[in-house]
Scaffold this motif. Structure first.
Motif, short mmCIF file in Angstrom:
data_model
loop_
_atom_site.label_atom_id
_atom_site.label_comp_id
_atom_site.label_asym_id
_atom_site.label_seq_id
_atom_site.Cartn_x
_atom_site.Cartn_y
_atom_site.Cartn_z
N LEU A 132 -19.73 36.54 37.30
CA LEU A 132 -18.32 36.38 36.97
C LEU A 132 -17.75 35.00 37.31
N ASP A 133 -18.43 34.24 38.13
CA ASP A 133 -17.93 32.89 38.44
C ASP A 133 -18.14 31.92 37.29
N VAL A 134 -19.02 32.26 36.36
CA VAL A 134 -19.37 31.30 35.31
C VAL A 134 -18.98 31.74 33.90
N GLN A 135 -18.94 33.04 33.64
CA GLN A 135 -18.69 33.45 32.27
C GLN A 135 -17.21 33.37 31.91
N ASN A 136 -16.95 33.06 30.65
CA ASN A 136 -15.59 33.02 30.10
C ASN A 136 -14.66 32.13 30.94
N GLY A 137 -15.17 31.00 31.37
CA GLY A 137 -14.36 30.08 32.17
C GLY A 137 -14.22 30.47 33.62
N GLY A 138 -14.92 31.52 34.03
CA GLY A 138 -14.80 32.02 35.40
C GLY A 138 -13.62 32.96 35.53
N PHE A 139 -13.82 34.09 36.23
CA PHE A 139 -12.73 35.04 36.44
C PHE A 139 -11.92 34.63 37.67
N THR A 140 -10.61 34.52 37.51
CA THR A 140 -9.74 34.01 38.57
C THR A 140 -9.59 34.98 39.72
N VAL A 141 -10.13 34.64 40.86
CA VAL A 141 -9.90 35.37 42.12
C VAL A 141 -8.61 34.85 42.71
N PHE A 142 -7.67 35.76 43.02
CA PHE A 142 -6.38 35.32 43.54
C PHE A 142 -5.98 36.00 44.85
N GLY A 143 -6.94 36.69 45.48
CA GLY A 143 -6.66 37.32 46.76
C GLY A 143 -7.88 38.06 47.27
N GLN A 144 -7.78 38.57 48.48
CA GLN A 144 -8.87 39.35 49.03
C GLN A 144 -8.34 40.48 49.90
N VAL A 145 -9.07 41.58 49.92
CA VAL A 145 -8.72 42.73 50.75
C VAL A 145 -8.93 42.34 52.21
N ILE A 146 -7.99 42.69 53.07
CA ILE A 146 -8.08 42.33 54.48
C ILE A 146 -8.12 43.57 55.37
N GLY A 147 -8.44 43.36 56.65
CA GLY A 147 -8.53 44.46 57.59
C GLY A 147 -9.62 45.42 57.19
N ASP A 148 -9.34 46.72 57.33
CA ASP A 148 -10.33 47.73 56.94
C ASP A 148 -10.04 48.29 55.56
N GLY A 149 -9.34 47.51 54.74
CA GLY A 149 -8.93 47.97 53.43
C GLY A 149 -10.05 48.35 52.49
N MET A 150 -11.22 47.72 52.63
CA MET A 150 -12.32 48.06 51.73
C MET A 150 -12.83 49.48 51.95
N GLU A 151 -12.49 50.09 53.08
CA GLU A 151 -12.85 51.50 53.28
C GLU A 151 -12.17 52.37 52.24
N VAL A 152 -10.91 52.06 51.93
CA VAL A 152 -10.18 52.82 50.92
C VAL A 152 -10.73 52.51 49.53
N VAL A 153 -10.96 51.23 49.25
CA VAL A 153 -11.51 50.84 47.95
C VAL A 153 -12.87 51.49 47.73
N ASP A 154 -13.71 51.47 48.74
CA ASP A 154 -15.04 52.08 48.63
C ASP A 154 -14.95 53.59 48.45
N LYS A 155 -13.95 54.21 49.08
CA LYS A 155 -13.73 55.65 48.92
C LYS A 155 -13.45 55.98 47.46
N ILE A 156 -12.59 55.19 46.83
CA ILE A 156 -12.29 55.39 45.41
C ILE A 156 -13.54 55.13 44.57
N ALA A 157 -14.30 54.13 44.94
CA ALA A 157 -15.49 53.74 44.18
C ALA A 157 -16.59 54.79 44.22
N LYS A 158 -16.50 55.75 45.13
CA LYS A 158 -17.51 56.80 45.24
C LYS A 158 -17.16 58.04 44.43
N LEU A 159 -15.97 58.05 43.82
CA LEU A 159 -15.55 59.21 43.03
C LEU A 159 -16.34 59.31 41.74
N GLU A 160 -16.41 60.53 41.21
CA GLU A 160 -17.04 60.72 39.90
C GLU A 160 -16.12 60.17 38.82
#
Length: 254
Positions: A132-160
């Motif tokens: 994703l850093d190279v295709q279509n001019g690169g996809f713009t990253v404009f922030g990052q999850v902080i603290g333990d926030g990826m626990e919630v994101v990963d929880k959603i990512a495990k759903l069917e």
């Protein structure tokens, strides 16, 4: 749609465009994102327009590709299928400063057009920089999850998923039945995006990874080049903006 409580911070007007920490309040839990307003100012300003106008209230996560991306910002459920689309403020210029590593949020866009991002964004579930850093001019990253926030994101990512849409309490048997529709309780919704810290220097403590793969002189043709990007880049870019709407139109509008 559900009715949600609006944070007072969301009513601050133009000054809130400088907010660098926002909280995503979802039906699966809350997490915070630090926005890079100083290095990707156009993208953050665009994102905050949708926040300030409450256009992200009630949107769903409409695309999940396990071990790849979790996408939202494009559709919401209003009691019936097909899903309704978020009203766009128009496109925003691409700002491919940072790398699409795990835990970052980036803008979705149309294939073959680097400056086509509007309301949709996605979270990188793993290090997708080589692609994703190279295709279509690169996809713009404009922030990052902080603290333990990826626990919630990963929880959603495990759903069917049904198609590519993550759902709760919606079996694959129901998904394959054209007469059974998911409802509000099945979708993963964003109840609100609220401002936590409007100090524009909050990113000073972070060390985001720079995009060093995209060379300014490289020609871009949607990802089908020889600089290490995926040959399916153009198709991926188009799908980044389609997903839920196409799936439900095909499934339920016959």
């Amino acid at each position: 749609m559900l009715k949600y409580v609006i944070s007072a911070a969301m009513l601050l007007g133009s000054s809130s465009t400088m907010a660098t920490i926002v909280e995503f309040q979802t039906s699966q839990g809350n997490f915070q994102v630090n926005l890079f307003n100083q290095t990707t100012p156009k993208t953050v300003e665009n994102f905050m327009k949708y926040v300030n106008e409450d256009r992200y209230q009630g949107v769903i996560f409409h695309r999940l590709e396990p071990n790849f991306v979790l996408q939202g910002g494009g559709f919401f459920y209003e009691g019936s299928i097909p899903l309704s689309q978020v009203e766009s403020f128009g496109t925003v210029d691409n700002e491919p400063v940072y790398s699409n590593v795990r835990g970052t949020i980036a803008m979705a866009k149309v294939g073959g057009n680097p400056d086509s991002a509007t309301s949709q964004w996605f979270f990188n579930l793993k290090d997708n920089s080589q692609n994703l850093d190279v295709q279509n001019g690169g996809f713009t990253v404009f922030g990052q999850v902080i603290g333990d926030g990826m626990e919630v994101v990963d929880k959603i990512a495990k759903l069917e998923t049904c198609g590519s849409i993550p759902l709760v309490d919606f079996s694959q048997d129901k998904c394959s039945d054209d007469q059974v529709n998911p409802d509000e309780s099945n979708f993963i919704s964003i109840e609100a995006v609220t401002i936590v810290d409007d100090n524009e220097n909050t990113a000073d403590t972070l060390t985001p990874v720079k995009n060093t793969l995209l060379k300014p002189t490289e020609p871009d043709n949607g990802g089908d080049n020889n600089n290490g990007s995926s040959s399916s880049g153009g198709l991926f870019s188009v799908l980044m903006l389609m997903g839920a709407g196409v799936f439900f139109r095909r499934r339920y509008n016959r």
